[in-house]
Scaffold this motif. Structure first.
Motif, PDB file in Angstrom:
ATOM      1  N   ILE A   1       1.887   7.333  -6.333  1.00  0.00           N
ATOM      2  CA  ILE A   1       0.837   8.319  -6.650  1.00  0.00           C
ATOM      3  C   ILE A   1       1.250   9.699  -6.156  1.00  0.00           C
ATOM      4  CG2 ILE A   1      -1.524   9.027  -6.075  1.00  0.00           C
ATOM      5  CD1 ILE A   1      -2.239   6.018  -6.036  1.00  0.00           C
ATOM      6  N   GLU A   2       1.746   9.768  -4.907  1.00  0.00           N
ATOM      7  CA  GLU A   2       2.150  11.063  -4.351  1.00  0.00           C
ATOM      8  C   GLU A   2       3.368  11.631  -5.083  1.00  0.00           C
ATOM      9  OE1 GLU A   2       2.692  10.494  -0.186  1.00  0.00           O
ATOM     10  OE2 GLU A   2       0.547  10.203   0.171  1.00  0.00           O
ATOM     11  N   TYR A   3       4.273  10.776  -5.508  1.00  0.00           N
ATOM     12  CA  TYR A   3       5.453  11.242  -6.240  1.00  0.00           C
ATOM     13  C   TYR A   3       5.055  11.858  -7.577  1.00  0.00           C
ATOM     14  CZ  TYR A   3      10.053  11.316  -8.357  1.00  0.00           C
ATOM     15  OH  TYR A   3      11.207  11.722  -8.969  1.00  0.00           O
TER      16      TYR A   3
ATOM     17  N   GLY B   1       8.760   7.645   1.717  1.00  0.00           N
ATOM     18  CA  GLY B   1       7.729   6.615   1.827  1.00  0.00           C
ATOM     19  C   GLY B   1       7.991   5.443   0.905  1.00  0.00           C
ATOM     20  N   LEU B   2       8.455   5.725  -0.301  1.00  0.00           N
ATOM     21  CA  LEU B   2       8.783   4.645  -1.237  1.00  0.00           C
ATOM     22  C   LEU B   2       9.938   3.788  -0.721  1.00  0.00           C
ATOM     23  CD1 LEU B   2       8.424   6.467  -4.674  1.00  0.00           C
ATOM     24  CD2 LEU B   2       7.135   4.474  -3.901  1.00  0.00           C
TER      25      LEU B   2
ATOM     26  N   THR C   1       0.838  -1.204   0.000  1.00  0.00           N
ATOM     27  CA  THR C   1       0.000   0.000   0.000  1.00  0.00           C
ATOM     28  C   THR C   1       0.869   1.249   0.000  1.00  0.00           C
ATOM     29  OG1 THR C   1      -1.705  -1.193   1.220  1.00  0.00           O
ATOM     30  CG2 THR C   1      -1.849   1.204   1.225  1.00  0.00           C
ATOM     31  N   GLY C   2       1.941   1.231   0.777  1.00  0.00           N
ATOM     32  CA  GLY C   2       2.871   2.362   0.798  1.00  0.00           C
ATOM     33  C   GLY C   2       3.552   2.579  -0.538  1.00  0.00           C
ATOM     34  N   LEU C   3       3.884   1.486  -1.231  1.00  0.00           N
ATOM     35  CA  LEU C   3       4.494   1.620  -2.565  1.00  0.00           C
ATOM     36  C   LEU C   3       3.540   2.272  -3.560  1.00  0.00           C
ATOM     37  CD1 LEU C   3       6.366  -1.784  -2.942  1.00  0.00           C
ATOM     38  CD2 LEU C   3       7.395   0.484  -2.781  1.00  0.00           C
ATOM     39  N   VAL C   4       2.287   1.822  -3.534  1.00  0.00           N
ATOM     40  CA  VAL C   4       1.293   2.400  -4.454  1.00  0.00           C
ATOM     41  C   VAL C   4       1.041   3.860  -4.108  1.00  0.00           C
ATOM     42  CG1 VAL C   4      -1.122   2.291  -5.164  1.00  0.00           C
ATOM     43  CG2 VAL C   4       0.210   0.195  -4.974  1.00  0.00           C
TER      44      VAL C   4
END
Length: 101
Positions: A55-57, A73-74, A48-51
């Protein structure tokens, strides 16, 4: 979509959700000694953090905002996910470790 719903909308001073999910996936490995249960929680949190981080990046790139938090986060999510997958592979390739005689 309202401005408050955007992934990196005007949220100065707030932590990125990717950092929260990635930090939680890594923290489970250090805080809980029962790794057999930890990987079941850390894997979905890391994914979930990767997705969310990607998205945020992308949103930060389009808006010209700082990309430090999404990258953090990534990285955290990657570490938690890789640890969960590595442990899962180890357990599935050594099934005799699950049986304590």
């Amino acid at each position: 979509m309202t401005p408050n719903d955007e992934p990196t909308g005007d949220r100065s001073g707030q932590m990125s959700l990717a950092v929260v999910f990635g930090g939680a996936s890594v923290a489970f490995w250090f805080c809980c000694p029962f790794w057999m249960l930890v990987w079941l929680l850390a894997l979905p949190l890391g994914l979930t953090g990767l997705v969310r981080g990607s998205i945020e990046y992308r949103a930060a790139s389009r808006q010209g905002a700082s990309r430090a938090q999404p990258l953090t986060g990534l990285v955290l999510s990657s570490v938690g996910t890789v640890a969960a997958v590595a442990y899962m592979v180890f357990v599935f390739t050594h099934p005799d470790l699950l049986i304590q005689e």
